[in-house]
Design a protein around this motif. Sequence first.
Motif: not given
Length: 80
Positions: A57-61, A65-67, A73-74, A76-80
Amino acid sequence: RPVSDMFEHEQAKAMGYVADYPHAKIGGYRGAARPITFDCEIGETPLPAPALGEHSRELLARYGYAQNEINALIASGAVQ
């Protein structure tokens, strides 16, 4: 000698080359401490390896990336 011998070697312990790290899932583990010294002083012990997805979450932000996008993404399982 195998690397695993280092963790019980008296000189490695005396020089501070062995460190115990906390871990959220297994409680903790023993690993190599910082192998480089300056003036025979060991620096701070590095942080333990992050758990899978711990900083997602921290890196994507940080990369814009918006919340709601991060949540999607999380979910959908694309990101954990």
